[in-house]
Design a protein around this motif. Structure first.
Motif, PDB file in Angstrom:
ATOM      1  N   LEU A  31     -10.585  12.228  -0.008  1.00 50.21           N
ATOM      2  CA  LEU A  31     -11.445  12.244   1.184  1.00 50.21           C
ATOM      3  C   LEU A  31     -11.119  11.075   2.118  1.00 50.21           C
ATOM      4  O   LEU A  31     -11.047  11.249   3.339  1.00 50.21           O
ATOM      5  N   VAL A  32     -10.917   9.896   1.549  1.00 52.41           N
ATOM      6  CA  VAL A  32     -10.581   8.720   2.370  1.00 52.41           C
ATOM      7  C   VAL A  32      -9.247   8.929   3.071  1.00 52.41           C
ATOM      8  O   VAL A  32      -9.100   8.650   4.263  1.00 52.41           O
ATOM      9  N   ARG A  33      -8.261   9.448   2.351  1.00 49.80           N
ATOM     10  CA  ARG A  33      -6.956   9.716   2.963  1.00 49.80           C
ATOM     11  C   ARG A  33      -7.095  10.731   4.096  1.00 49.80           C
ATOM     12  O   ARG A  33      -6.540  10.548   5.179  1.00 49.80           O
ATOM     13  N   ASP A  34      -7.862  11.803   3.879  1.00 49.88           N
ATOM     14  CA  ASP A  34      -8.059  12.820   4.919  1.00 49.88           C
ATOM     15  C   ASP A  34      -8.735  12.216   6.156  1.00 49.88           C
ATOM     16  O   ASP A  34      -8.345  12.515   7.291  1.00 49.88           O
ATOM     17  N   MET A  35      -9.739  11.370   5.942  1.00 52.58           N
ATOM     18  CA  MET A  35     -10.417  10.772   7.089  1.00 52.58           C
ATOM     19  C   MET A  35      -9.498   9.781   7.810  1.00 52.58           C
ATOM     20  O   MET A  35      -9.494   9.718   9.037  1.00 52.58           O
ATOM     21  N   ALA A  36      -8.718   9.035   7.056  1.00 56.46           N
ATOM     22  CA  ALA A  36      -7.765   8.100   7.661  1.00 56.46           C
ATOM     23  C   ALA A  36      -6.736   8.846   8.510  1.00 56.46           C
ATOM     24  O   ALA A  36      -6.375   8.395   9.603  1.00 56.46           O
ATOM     25  N   LEU A  37      -6.285   9.994   8.014  1.00 62.20           N
ATOM     26  CA  LEU A  37      -5.365  10.831   8.786  1.00 62.20           C
ATOM     27  C   LEU A  37      -6.037  11.370  10.042  1.00 62.20           C
ATOM     28  O   LEU A  37      -5.429  11.403  11.112  1.00 62.20           O
ATOM     29  N   ALA A  38      -7.292  11.784   9.906  1.00 61.32           N
ATOM     30  CA  ALA A  38      -8.019  12.379  11.037  1.00 61.32           C
ATOM     31  C   ALA A  38      -8.181  11.391  12.189  1.00 61.32           C
ATOM     32  O   ALA A  38      -8.150  11.793  13.351  1.00 61.32           O
ATOM     33  N   ILE A  39      -8.346  10.116  11.872  1.00 62.86           N
ATOM     34  CA  ILE A  39      -8.501   9.137  12.962  1.00 62.86           C
ATOM     35  C   ILE A  39      -7.167   8.482  13.324  1.00 62.86           C
ATOM     36  O   ILE A  39      -7.118   7.567  14.128  1.00 62.86           O
ATOM     37  N   LYS A  40      -6.095   8.978  12.682  1.00 62.71           N
ATOM     38  CA  LYS A  40      -4.725   8.567  12.984  1.00 62.71           C
ATOM     39  C   LYS A  40      -4.427   7.109  12.640  1.00 62.71           C
ATOM     40  O   LYS A  40      -3.750   6.405  13.386  1.00 62.71           O
ATOM     41  N   LEU A  41      -4.928   6.671  11.471  1.00 61.06           N
ATOM     42  CA  LEU A  41      -4.514   5.356  10.976  1.00 61.06           C
ATOM     43  C   LEU A  41      -3.021   5.403  10.666  1.00 61.06           C
ATOM     44  O   LEU A  41      -2.500   6.453  10.280  1.00 61.06           O
ATOM     45  N   SER A  42      -2.345   4.281  10.825  1.00 60.25           N
ATOM     46  CA  SER A  42      -0.934   4.212  10.463  1.00 60.25           C
ATOM     47  C   SER A  42      -0.793   4.444   8.957  1.00 60.25           C
ATOM     48  O   SER A  42      -1.762   4.287   8.200  1.00 60.25           O
ATOM     49  N   LEU A  43       0.402   4.778   8.526  1.00 61.59           N
ATOM     50  CA  LEU A  43       0.651   5.011   7.104  1.00 61.59           C
ATOM     51  C   LEU A  43       0.321   3.750   6.291  1.00 61.59           C
ATOM     52  O   LEU A  43      -0.271   3.831   5.216  1.00 61.59           O
ATOM     53  N   VAL A  44       0.669   2.586   6.814  1.00 64.69           N
ATOM     54  CA  VAL A  44       0.375   1.324   6.123  1.00 64.69           C
ATOM     55  C   VAL A  44      -1.139   1.139   5.986  1.00 64.69           C
ATOM     56  O   VAL A  44      -1.640   0.808   4.903  1.00 64.69           O
ATOM     57  N   ASP A  45      -1.884   1.369   7.064  1.00 65.98           N
ATOM     58  CA  ASP A  45      -3.337   1.199   7.006  1.00 65.98           C
ATOM     59  C   ASP A  45      -3.999   2.267   6.131  1.00 65.98           C
ATOM     60  O   ASP A  45      -4.992   1.989   5.454  1.00 65.98           O
ATOM     61  N   GLN A  46      -3.449   3.489   6.128  1.00 63.60           N
ATOM     62  CA  GLN A  46      -3.965   4.519   5.222  1.00 63.60           C
ATOM     63  C   GLN A  46      -3.828   4.052   3.778  1.00 63.60           C
ATOM     64  O   GLN A  46      -4.770   4.154   2.987  1.00 63.60           O
ATOM     65  N   THR A  47      -2.648   3.537   3.458  1.00 64.67           N
ATOM     66  CA  THR A  47      -2.386   3.080   2.088  1.00 64.67           C
ATOM     67  C   THR A  47      -3.299   1.928   1.708  1.00 64.67           C
ATOM     68  O   THR A  47      -3.840   1.895   0.599  1.00 64.67           O
ATOM     69  N   LYS A  48      -3.490   0.986   2.609  1.00 69.84           N
ATOM     70  CA  LYS A  48      -4.381  -0.147   2.345  1.00 69.84           C
ATOM     71  C   LYS A  48      -5.804   0.337   2.079  1.00 69.84           C
ATOM     72  O   LYS A  48      -6.457  -0.112   1.128  1.00 69.84           O
ATOM     73  N   LEU A  49      -6.295   1.247   2.917  1.00 74.77           N
ATOM     74  CA  LEU A  49      -7.667   1.731   2.775  1.00 74.77           C
ATOM     75  C   LEU A  49      -7.850   2.515   1.479  1.00 74.77           C
ATOM     76  O   LEU A  49      -8.834   2.316   0.761  1.00 74.77           O
ATOM     77  N   VAL A  50      -6.919   3.397   1.168  1.00 69.82           N
ATOM     78  CA  VAL A  50      -7.022   4.195  -0.053  1.00 69.82           C
ATOM     79  C   VAL A  50      -6.921   3.294  -1.286  1.00 69.82           C
ATOM     80  O   VAL A  50      -7.636   3.490  -2.272  1.00 69.82           O
ATOM     81  N   THR A  51      -6.076   2.288  -1.235  1.00 73.03           N
ATOM     82  CA  THR A  51      -5.950   1.354  -2.359  1.00 73.03           C
ATOM     83  C   THR A  51      -7.243   0.575  -2.568  1.00 73.03           C
ATOM     84  O   THR A  51      -7.722   0.438  -3.699  1.00 73.03           O
ATOM     85  N   ALA A  52      -7.823   0.065  -1.476  1.00 73.23           N
ATOM     86  CA  ALA A  52      -9.098  -0.651  -1.581  1.00 73.23           C
ATOM     87  C   ALA A  52     -10.189   0.279  -2.113  1.00 73.23           C
ATOM     88  O   ALA A  52     -10.988  -0.117  -2.972  1.00 73.23           O
ATOM     89  N   ALA A  53     -10.221   1.523  -1.627  1.00 80.72           N
ATOM     90  CA  ALA A  53     -11.226   2.491  -2.079  1.00 80.72           C
ATOM     91  C   ALA A  53     -11.097   2.731  -3.584  1.00 80.72           C
ATOM     92  O   ALA A  53     -12.102   2.777  -4.306  1.00 80.72           O
ATOM     93  N   SER A  54      -9.872   2.882  -4.062  1.00 82.79           N
ATOM     94  CA  SER A  54      -9.646   3.141  -5.476  1.00 82.79           C
ATOM     95  C   SER A  54     -10.118   1.962  -6.325  1.00 82.79           C
ATOM     96  O   SER A  54     -10.808   2.149  -7.329  1.00 82.79           O
ATOM     97  N   GLU A  55      -9.759   0.759  -5.941  1.00 80.04           N
ATOM     98  CA  GLU A  55     -10.160  -0.432  -6.692  1.00 80.04           C
ATOM     99  C   GLU A  55     -11.683  -0.577  -6.722  1.00 80.04           C
ATOM    100  O   GLU A  55     -12.274  -0.826  -7.777  1.00 80.04           O
ATOM    101  N   LEU A  56     -12.324  -0.412  -5.575  1.00 74.60           N
ATOM    102  CA  LEU A  56     -13.779  -0.591  -5.508  1.00 74.60           C
ATOM    103  C   LEU A  56     -14.518   0.534  -6.232  1.00 74.60           C
ATOM    104  O   LEU A  56     -15.565   0.295  -6.847  1.00 74.60           O
ATOM    105  N   ALA A  57     -13.979   1.744  -6.178  1.00 74.86           N
ATOM    106  CA  ALA A  57     -14.595   2.863  -6.914  1.00 74.86           C
ATOM    107  C   ALA A  57     -14.526   2.616  -8.413  1.00 74.86           C
ATOM    108  O   ALA A  57     -15.510   2.811  -9.134  1.00 74.86           O
TER     109      ALA A  57
END
Length: 155
Positions: A43-69
């Protein structure tokens, strides 16, 4: 198991859980299993794609989400993830909230120290997750629970 089934309510009351102005969408997912972590990452990856985050920022956000989850499950005994799409009038972003009714973080200063780990996670810890996002807030009270809020803006 349906990873998008209703998330059990978290009793820990934190001001960080308020959606706030500029919220375009808000999804709540349970966090009690590895399947929930996988669904959250998707879901985080899909939302990051929808708002057009860069690939680097998508990866950072998904990584942070995984660690915090995983922290929410392991240390908080499970809880909820809130995924919000934001628009502040100048930019769009993704805000993630991780909430639990667990024991809280006894020594927040230590937990936020670089290199601090109790093992078993991705090795990032809270300090690593904090470095991956644009905003990082935490509300924790021993014996009540924890909410961690992170935000990544589109650049």
């Amino acid at each position: 198991m349906n990873p998008f089934s209703a998330a059990p309510p978290v009793r820990f009351d934190s001001p960080l859980l308020e959606p706030g102005a500029g919220t375009l969408s808000h999804a709540v997912l349970p966090l009690t299993s590895d399947e929930h972590v996988v669904a959250l990452r998707r879901l985080v990856r899909d939302m990051a794609l929808a708002i057009k985050l860069s690939l680097v920022d998508q990866t950072k956000l998904v990584t942070a989400a995984s660690e915090l989850a995983r922290n929410t499950i392991k240390y908080g005994g499970g809880g909820q993830a809130h995924v919000l799409e934001l628009d502040d009038g100048m930019r769009r972003g993704v805000r993630l909230l991780f909430a639990d009714d667990g024991p809280g973080i006894a020594n927040l200063e230590l937990a936020l120290t670089d290199g601090y780990t109790t093992g078993g996670g991705l090795g990032l810890g809270l300090s690593g997750a904090r470095r991956l996002v644009d905003q990082f807030d935490i509300d924790t009270r021993p014996g009540e629970g924890t909410v961690v809020a992170v935000l990544k803006w589109k650049r």
